[in-house]
Write a protein that holds these residues in place. Structure first.
Motif, PDB file in Angstrom:
ATOM      1  N   GLN A 175       0.918  -1.205  -0.023  1.00 18.37           N
ATOM      2  CA  GLN A 175       0.127   0.100  -0.083  1.00 18.37           C
ATOM      3  C   GLN A 175       0.822   1.443  -0.045  1.00 18.37           C
ATOM      4  O   GLN A 175       0.395   2.222  -0.683  1.00 18.37           O
ATOM      5  CB  GLN A 175      -0.963   0.005   1.166  1.00 18.37           C
ATOM      6  CG  GLN A 175      -1.715   1.413   1.207  1.00 18.37           C
ATOM      7  CD  GLN A 175      -2.875   1.240   2.560  1.00 18.37           C
ATOM      8  OE1 GLN A 175      -2.903   0.301   3.197  1.00 18.37           O
ATOM      9  NE2 GLN A 175      -3.365   2.242   2.633  1.00 18.37           N
ATOM     10  N   ALA A 176       1.853   1.093   0.871  1.00 20.26           N
ATOM     11  CA  ALA A 176       2.696   2.409   0.831  1.00 20.26           C
ATOM     12  C   ALA A 176       3.605   2.608  -0.225  1.00 20.26           C
ATOM     13  O   ALA A 176       3.772   3.749  -0.899  1.00 20.26           O
ATOM     14  CB  ALA A 176       3.788   2.285   2.065  1.00 20.26           C
ATOM     15  N   LEU A 177       3.967   1.573  -0.872  1.00 18.27           N
ATOM     16  CA  LEU A 177       4.546   1.530  -2.350  1.00 18.27           C
ATOM     17  C   LEU A 177       3.835   2.166  -3.386  1.00 18.27           C
ATOM     18  O   LEU A 177       4.262   3.101  -4.138  1.00 18.27           O
ATOM     19  CB  LEU A 177       5.026   0.164  -2.791  1.00 18.27           C
ATOM     20  CG  LEU A 177       5.861  -0.006  -3.978  1.00 18.27           C
ATOM     21  CD1 LEU A 177       7.074   1.025  -4.088  1.00 18.27           C
ATOM     22  CD2 LEU A 177       6.149  -1.357  -4.430  1.00 18.27           C
ATOM     23  N   PHE A 178       2.875   1.586  -3.701  1.00 16.46           N
ATOM     24  CA  PHE A 178       1.788   1.991  -4.778  1.00 16.46           C
ATOM     25  C   PHE A 178       1.282   3.371  -4.513  1.00 16.46           C
ATOM     26  O   PHE A 178       0.793   3.984  -5.396  1.00 16.46           O
ATOM     27  CB  PHE A 178       0.843   1.325  -5.032  1.00 16.46           C
ATOM     28  CG  PHE A 178       1.697   0.020  -5.760  1.00 16.46           C
ATOM     29  CD1 PHE A 178       1.933   0.071  -7.185  1.00 16.46           C
ATOM     30  CD2 PHE A 178       2.040  -1.184  -5.112  1.00 16.46           C
ATOM     31  CE1 PHE A 178       2.506  -0.752  -8.155  1.00 16.46           C
ATOM     32  CE2 PHE A 178       2.606  -1.985  -6.080  1.00 16.46           C
ATOM     33  CZ  PHE A 178       2.872  -1.958  -7.456  1.00 16.46           C
ATOM     34  N   GLU A 179       1.099   3.903  -3.259  1.00 15.63           N
ATOM     35  CA  GLU A 179       0.637   5.217  -3.183  1.00 15.63           C
ATOM     36  C   GLU A 179       1.584   6.223  -3.554  1.00 15.63           C
ATOM     37  O   GLU A 179       1.408   7.303  -4.434  1.00 15.63           O
ATOM     38  CB  GLU A 179       0.462   5.481  -1.533  1.00 15.63           C
ATOM     39  CG  GLU A 179      -0.917   4.922  -1.039  1.00 15.63           C
ATOM     40  CD  GLU A 179      -1.060   5.332   0.440  1.00 15.63           C
ATOM     41  OE1 GLU A 179       0.032   5.718   1.049  1.00 15.63           O
ATOM     42  OE2 GLU A 179      -2.029   4.829   1.112  1.00 15.63           O
ATOM     43  N   GLU A 180       3.053   5.935  -3.286  1.00 13.34           N
ATOM     44  CA  GLU A 180       3.824   6.962  -4.047  1.00 13.34           C
ATOM     45  C   GLU A 180       4.084   6.547  -5.310  1.00 13.34           C
ATOM     46  O   GLU A 180       4.568   7.697  -6.183  1.00 13.34           O
ATOM     47  CB  GLU A 180       5.210   6.333  -3.093  1.00 13.34           C
ATOM     48  CG  GLU A 180       6.515   7.168  -3.699  1.00 13.34           C
ATOM     49  CD  GLU A 180       6.493   8.661  -3.545  1.00 13.34           C
ATOM     50  OE1 GLU A 180       7.090   9.631  -3.910  1.00 13.34           O
ATOM     51  OE2 GLU A 180       5.692   9.277  -2.707  1.00 13.34           O
TER      52      GLU A 180
END
Length: 275
Positions: free
Chosen positions: A204-209
């Motif tokens: 989730q953190a990866l693809f938000e960025e």
């Protein structure tokens, strides 16, 4: 330092066009409260405002073009690394994303621009350079990474249409040091990324960025489709079948023709303003 007006003049814009660009920037800053640090989500708010104010698609796209020029200027001056307006357009009253530019070069640019945690960058590298599926990442162990040979071993995973075969893939040179730092002195049986329930939070953190840097990249599946398409341009289809983990060559063949249309549909379905 070149001023923004000088930059626009260098593009061949007339004085009236430059004035229009400046008006667009002023309006955007008034409605969003930001300009230099404008995010993709801020830009969507601005587009919503224009739509609700009765602006026609042509007018909205003119504003977006002005903002695209501005962010390109900021990138040139080293103040930004991304252009949130690059692929945004309005057609028939619906906000969508232009598919132009979503190729392997765009993925490599994304990888270079990504400045997140080393663990997240290592995860992103596997999506881009090995075309792994999300389910496969969950099962990668530290011992599956052979830094001496520069190889990654993937286990068979999934069921039915989502099943992929076991395979061994070469690591890109830039991944070696990154994975070496990630592995440290951990046991060969330890999960490379998965520790307890952290995996979902990581992705989730990866693809938000990632979506902030390139809104066209919806999820890991989007990346995988682009990667397989890239492989097919220069490699034998049987080799690509193996690298992709496809059990049947027909699964690989469909990427030659259908993947662009399917990606367009996926982006339209998942994009926050496609409704």
């Amino acid at each position: 330092m070149k001023t923004f007006e000088t930059y626009l003049q260098g593009l061949g814009l007339a004085a009236s066009s430059i004035a229009q660009v400046q008006r667009s920037l002023v309006l955007c800053e008034q409605k969003t409260g930001v300009l230099e640090s404008l995010t993709y989500q801020d830009l969507l708010v601005f587009v919503r405002y224009l739509q609700q104010s009765g602006s026609k698609p042509y007018t909205i796209n003119r504003h977006l073009s002005s903002l695209k020029h501005y962010f390109s200027y900021l990138i040139l001056q080293g103040f930004r690394s991304d252009n949130p307006a690059q692929n945004l357009r309005v057609k028939g009253g619906v906000v969508g994303l232009s598919f132009q530019g979503l190729d392997f070069a765009a993925l490599e640019h994304l990888y270079g621009a990504y400045q997140g945690a080393a663990e997240l960058k290592a995860l992103l590298s596997l999506y881009i350079y090995q075309g792994v599926k999300t389910l496969e990442v969950r099962h990668i162990k530290v011992g599956d990474v052979d830094l001496t040979k520069g190889e990654l071993s993937l286990r068979a995973s999934g069921v039915g249409a989502n099943q992929t075969g076991a395979r061994c893939l070469a690591l890109a040179p830039g991944q070696i040091l990154l994975l070496h730092q990630l592995i440290g002195g951990r046991s060969a049986n330890a999960g490379l990324f998965v520790v307890g329930d952290r995996y979902d939070a990581l992705t989730q953190a990866l693809f938000e960025e990632v979506r902030r840097l390139n809104p066209l990249i919806v999820n890991a599946h989007t990346i995988r489709r682009v990667v397989i398409s890239h492989w097919l341009k220069s490699e034998d289809i049987r080799l690509v079948q193996h690298k992709a983990g496809h059990l049947r060559v027909k699964s690989t063949e469909r990427y030659r023709v259908a993947h662009l249309e399917e990606l367009q549909q996926e982006i339209a379905r998942l994009h926050p303003l496609s409704d």
